[in-house]
Design a protein around this motif. Structure first.
Motif, PDB file in Angstrom:
ATOM      1  N   SER A   5       0.820  -1.080  -0.050  1.00  0.00           N
ATOM      2  CA  SER A   5      -0.177   0.014   0.072  1.00  0.00           C
ATOM      3  C   SER A   5       0.772   1.267   0.018  1.00  0.00           C
ATOM      4  N   ALA A   6       0.435   2.261  -0.621  1.00  0.00           N
ATOM      5  CA  ALA A   6       1.307   3.510  -0.777  1.00  0.00           C
ATOM      6  C   ALA A   6       0.348   4.631  -0.268  1.00  0.00           C
ATOM      7  N   VAL A   7       0.911   5.712   0.337  1.00  0.00           N
ATOM      8  CA  VAL A   7       0.127   6.851   0.513  1.00  0.00           C
ATOM      9  C   VAL A   7       0.671   7.853  -0.439  1.00  0.00           C
ATOM     10  N   LEU A   8      -0.502   8.522  -1.117  1.00  0.00           N
ATOM     11  CA  LEU A   8      -0.056   9.329  -2.308  1.00  0.00           C
ATOM     12  C   LEU A   8      -0.615  10.714  -1.920  1.00  0.00           C
ATOM     13  N   ALA A   9       0.303  11.641  -1.249  1.00  0.00           N
ATOM     14  CA  ALA A   9       0.066  12.919  -0.754  1.00  0.00           C
ATOM     15  C   ALA A   9      -0.166  14.049  -1.947  1.00  0.00           C
ATOM     16  N   THR A  10      -1.398  14.605  -1.790  1.00  0.00           N
ATOM     17  CA  THR A  10      -1.551  15.781  -3.067  1.00  0.00           C
ATOM     18  C   THR A  10      -2.097  17.032  -2.201  1.00  0.00           C
ATOM     19  N   ASP A  11      -1.697  17.987  -2.789  1.00  0.00           N
ATOM     20  CA  ASP A  11      -2.474  19.420  -2.348  1.00  0.00           C
ATOM     21  C   ASP A  11      -3.268  19.616  -3.563  1.00  0.00           C
ATOM     22  N   LEU A  12      -3.664  19.174  -4.594  1.00  0.00           N
ATOM     23  CA  LEU A  12      -4.631  19.300  -5.113  1.00  0.00           C
ATOM     24  C   LEU A  12      -4.225  20.370  -6.320  1.00  0.00           C
ATOM     25  N   SER A  13      -2.863  20.771  -6.152  1.00  0.00           N
ATOM     26  CA  SER A  13      -2.367  21.655  -7.298  1.00  0.00           C
ATOM     27  C   SER A  13      -2.159  20.913  -8.682  1.00  0.00           C
ATOM     28  N   THR A  14      -1.942  21.854  -9.399  1.00  0.00           N
ATOM     29  CA  THR A  14      -1.721  21.240 -10.991  1.00  0.00           C
ATOM     30  C   THR A  14      -0.658  20.216 -10.920  1.00  0.00           C
ATOM     31  N   ALA A  15       0.596  20.502 -10.130  1.00  0.00           N
ATOM     32  CA  ALA A  15       1.628  19.607 -10.111  1.00  0.00           C
ATOM     33  C   ALA A  15       1.080  18.195  -9.794  1.00  0.00           C
ATOM     34  N   ILE A  37      -3.865   2.585  -2.984  1.00  0.00           N
ATOM     35  CA  ILE A  37      -3.428   3.634  -2.583  1.00  0.00           C
ATOM     36  C   ILE A  37      -4.120   4.485  -1.883  1.00  0.00           C
ATOM     37  N   HIS A  38      -3.640   5.261  -0.696  1.00  0.00           N
ATOM     38  CA  HIS A  38      -4.517   6.095   0.120  1.00  0.00           C
ATOM     39  C   HIS A  38      -4.253   7.357  -0.392  1.00  0.00           C
ATOM     40  N   LEU A  39      -5.106   8.311  -0.797  1.00  0.00           N
ATOM     41  CA  LEU A  39      -5.090   9.394  -1.362  1.00  0.00           C
ATOM     42  C   LEU A  39      -5.217  10.418  -0.133  1.00  0.00           C
ATOM     43  N   VAL A  40      -4.131  11.469   0.186  1.00  0.00           N
ATOM     44  CA  VAL A  40      -4.355  12.195   1.528  1.00  0.00           C
ATOM     45  C   VAL A  40      -3.978  13.580   1.142  1.00  0.00           C
ATOM     46  N   LYS A  61     -12.743  17.406  -1.612  1.00  0.00           N
ATOM     47  CA  LYS A  61     -13.091  16.009  -1.624  1.00  0.00           C
ATOM     48  C   LYS A  61     -13.601  15.902  -2.926  1.00  0.00           C
ATOM     49  N   ARG A  62     -14.316  16.802  -3.641  1.00  0.00           N
ATOM     50  CA  ARG A  62     -14.553  16.712  -4.968  1.00  0.00           C
ATOM     51  C   ARG A  62     -13.701  16.324  -5.865  1.00  0.00           C
ATOM     52  N   GLY A  75      -6.756   0.347 -11.883  1.00  0.00           N
ATOM     53  CA  GLY A  75      -6.654  -1.089 -11.155  1.00  0.00           C
ATOM     54  C   GLY A  75      -6.401  -1.135  -9.672  1.00  0.00           C
ATOM     55  N   PHE A  76      -6.204  -0.028  -9.071  1.00  0.00           N
ATOM     56  CA  PHE A  76      -5.927   0.170  -7.705  1.00  0.00           C
ATOM     57  C   PHE A  76      -7.252   0.083  -6.881  1.00  0.00           C
ATOM     58  N   ALA A  77      -6.944  -0.254  -5.537  1.00  0.00           N
ATOM     59  CA  ALA A  77      -7.896   0.128  -4.575  1.00  0.00           C
ATOM     60  C   ALA A  77      -7.516   1.283  -3.974  1.00  0.00           C
ATOM     61  N   VAL A  78      -8.466   2.060  -3.648  1.00  0.00           N
ATOM     62  CA  VAL A  78      -8.487   3.423  -3.132  1.00  0.00           C
ATOM     63  C   VAL A  78      -9.156   3.825  -2.270  1.00  0.00           C
ATOM     64  N   GLU A  79      -8.522   4.590  -1.200  1.00  0.00           N
ATOM     65  CA  GLU A  79      -9.135   5.252  -0.060  1.00  0.00           C
ATOM     66  C   GLU A  79      -8.651   6.621  -0.048  1.00  0.00           C
ATOM     67  N   THR A  80      -9.618   7.581   0.347  1.00  0.00           N
ATOM     68  CA  THR A  80      -9.291   9.044   0.799  1.00  0.00           C
ATOM     69  C   THR A  80      -9.399   9.490   1.991  1.00  0.00           C
ATOM     70  N   HIS A  81      -8.327  10.263   2.039  1.00  0.00           N
ATOM     71  CA  HIS A  81      -8.688  10.796   3.520  1.00  0.00           C
ATOM     72  C   HIS A  81      -8.192  12.428   3.501  1.00  0.00           C
ATOM     73  N   VAL A  82      -9.215  13.106   3.823  1.00  0.00           N
ATOM     74  CA  VAL A  82      -8.936  14.605   4.209  1.00  0.00           C
ATOM     75  C   VAL A  82      -9.206  15.041   5.614  1.00  0.00           C
ATOM     76  N   VAL A  83      -7.954  15.688   5.853  1.00  0.00           N
ATOM     77  CA  VAL A  83      -7.510  15.860   7.269  1.00  0.00           C
ATOM     78  C   VAL A  83      -7.054  17.065   7.344  1.00  0.00           C
TER      79      VAL A  83
END
Length: 283
Positions: A5-15, A37-40, A61-62, A75-83
């Motif tokens: 499993s991997a945590v993919l950290a994003t600030d939702l920017s273009t990058a 993949i855990h989207l954070v 969240k959108r 093809g990944f299982a995905v979970e999202t986390h907004v903290v």
């Protein structure tokens, strides 16, 4: 190869969007055994839901739903986390809670104001992570950026000083090899180096080459002399790898977790991706 499993950290920017939507990058993660993949994304503590005209949490969240769809389609299982909180602390906390095998964070490349620096979140993660951290470099200064290296691990430059930290980093080839084609083994003989002359270094490299050969990976040796960080960065410029693989020194009595100067300089100044392997949590 067990599912990772991997945590993919994003600030939702273009990058960050570029990193998430990189089909080649997602394929590389799949090839090294990542299945979940855990989207954070972290809402900064100083942003409040009651602020007029601002609702970052709903907006994030959108965006995360869109990212989730892209990753699930790959093809990944995905979970999202907004903290809410301090980004690197919350990302590390979630990685520990879900038992993640690695953290992936995007970073812009060269800054117009400073010598190649990575964002504060990526830098703080590099200093505090207790699981392997992949810094995925993104183009800077363009409206529609791309990842600087399409393939995450195809051509890997592995920097070793023959320490336990370096040995631990080398062991990641057990799974990286499924997305790797060639490896450059780099050792820098500094003025304080006690690893012997060039022939001695080559002899110590042989077991590493043999293991890489068993895994079907092409390997070459690059022995240098000088300042370790500067020479590793020079080797990156010369060999143009997809990723630099390096181990970190680990805990310090003076700081909660401090990278060795070499690791920190490489993470901050490398042109392409860096895969940093820290000591295990118990060290």
């Amino acid at each position: 190869m067990t599912g990772k499993s991997a945590v993919l950290a994003t600030d939702l920017s273009t990058a960050s969007e570029t990193m998430v939507e990189s089909e080649t990058g997602l394929n590389c993660l799949s090839r090294i055994g990542v299945e979940r993949i855990h989207l954070v994304t972290v809402v900064p503590s100083n942003v409040h839901s009651g602020m007029p005209g601002i609702d970052f949490e709903k907006r994030r969240k959108r965006a995360l739903r869109r990212y989730r769809s892209t990753i699930a389609d790959a093809g990944f299982a995905v979970e999202t986390h907004v903290v809410r909180g301090t980004p690197h602390r919350r990302i590390n906390g979630i990685a520990g809670t879900v038992g993640a095998d690695l953290i992936l964070v995007g970073s812009r490349g060269k800054s117009p104001l400073e010598n190649r620096v990575i964002g504060s979140t990526a830098r703080n993660l590099a200093r505090t992570t207790v699981v392997p951290l992949l810094v995925d470099r993104i183009e800077r200064g363009v409206d529609d950026p791309n990842t600087i290296r399409r393939h995450l691990f195809e051509r890997t430059l592995f920097a070793t000083d023959f320490s336990e930290n370096a040995e631990r980093a080398f062991e990641t080839f057990e799974y990286l090899r499924h997305a790797t084609r060639e490896v450059t083994l780099t050792h820098v003989r500094s003025p304080k180096d006690d690893t012997g002359d060039v022939a001695d270094v080559e002899s110590r490299m042989e077991p590493l080459i043999e293991r890489l050969d068993e895994w079907g990976l092409d390997a070459r040796i690059d022995i240098r002399r000088g300042d370790p960080a500067q020479e590793i960065l020079a080797a990156e410029r010369e060999h143009d790898p997809s990723t630099v693989l390096i181990g970190s020194r680990g805990r310090s009595r003076l700081r909660r977790l401090l990278l060795g100067n070499v690791s920190e300089d490489v993470v901050a100044n490398a042109t392409g991706n860096v895969f940093l392997v820290p000591p295990p949590r118990s060290v």
